[in-house]
Design an enzyme around this catalytic site. Sequence first.
Site, PDB file in Angstrom:
ATOM      1  N   MET A   1       0.814  -1.227   0.000  1.00  0.00           N
ATOM      2  CA  MET A   1       0.000   0.000   0.000  1.00  0.00           C
ATOM      3  C   MET A   1       0.836   1.261   0.000  1.00  0.00           C
ATOM      4  SD  MET A   1       0.445  -1.155   3.259  1.00  0.00           S
ATOM      5  CE  MET A   1      -0.806  -2.369   3.413  1.00  0.00           C
TER       6      MET A   1
ATOM      7  N   GLY B   1       1.377   3.705  -3.085  1.00  0.00           N
ATOM      8  CA  GLY B   1       0.451   4.765  -3.455  1.00  0.00           C
ATOM      9  C   GLY B   1      -0.090   5.563  -2.282  1.00  0.00           C
ATOM     10  N   HIS B   2       0.229   5.191  -1.060  1.00  0.00           N
ATOM     11  CA  HIS B   2      -0.357   5.847   0.127  1.00  0.00           C
ATOM     12  C   HIS B   2       0.714   6.191   1.151  1.00  0.00           C
ATOM     13  CE1 HIS B   2      -3.150   6.423   3.567  1.00  0.00           C
ATOM     14  NE2 HIS B   2      -4.041   6.634   2.625  1.00  0.00           N
ATOM     15  N   PHE B   3       1.439   7.096   1.066  1.00  0.00           N
ATOM     16  CA  PHE B   3       1.740   8.028  -0.014  1.00  0.00           C
ATOM     17  C   PHE B   3       3.219   7.886  -0.291  1.00  0.00           C
ATOM     18  CE2 PHE B   3      -1.850   9.716   2.360  1.00  0.00           C
ATOM     19  CZ  PHE B   3      -2.774   9.918   1.368  1.00  0.00           C
TER      20      PHE B   3
ATOM     21  N   ILE C   1       2.009   6.497   4.894  1.00  0.00           N
ATOM     22  CA  ILE C   1       1.115   6.410   6.045  1.00  0.00           C
ATOM     23  C   ILE C   1       0.255   5.163   5.857  1.00  0.00           C
ATOM     24  CG2 ILE C   1      -0.788   7.498   7.303  1.00  0.00           C
ATOM     25  CD1 ILE C   1       0.264  10.213   6.228  1.00  0.00           C
TER      26      ILE C   1
END
Length: 151
Positions: free
Chosen positions: A50, A53-55, A60
Amino acid sequence: MKITESGFDIQGVLDLLPHRYPFLLIDRVIETNSKDSLHAIKNVTFNEPMFNGHFPAKPIFPGVLLLEAIAQACGLLGFKITESKKNANDLYLFAGIDNARFKRQVIPGDTVDFFVTFEKERRGIWKFTGRAEVDGDVACTAEIICARREV
């Protein structure tokens, strides 16, 4: 004083939950009280998918995945309470969530402690309370509703 049982490692988690990488969000169960509570952990690493893309510039751990991890811990507790084993057709399904609150960010390098407590069961619907903590600071709290069903 409540009598507690020792926890179990990832193999015990895999024996009870149907989730697998990348969606298995519990690494270990630290302690259970087979009547009403469970303490589990997740070690958050930068290698988690994750974070692509986050972030990318400031990774986070998504709050919705903290809620999913709490729900997975609730499923583990449900299996412990009923002293049953997972079978291919038996699942705890996420049926609802109430009063979710996010208090702090979770980032790579954190170990998240999940504490869940069984509140009540009626007609196959189970209610739990849960919280996620990092270093003793609350990251997230929620009430989780699950339904144990054969699928």
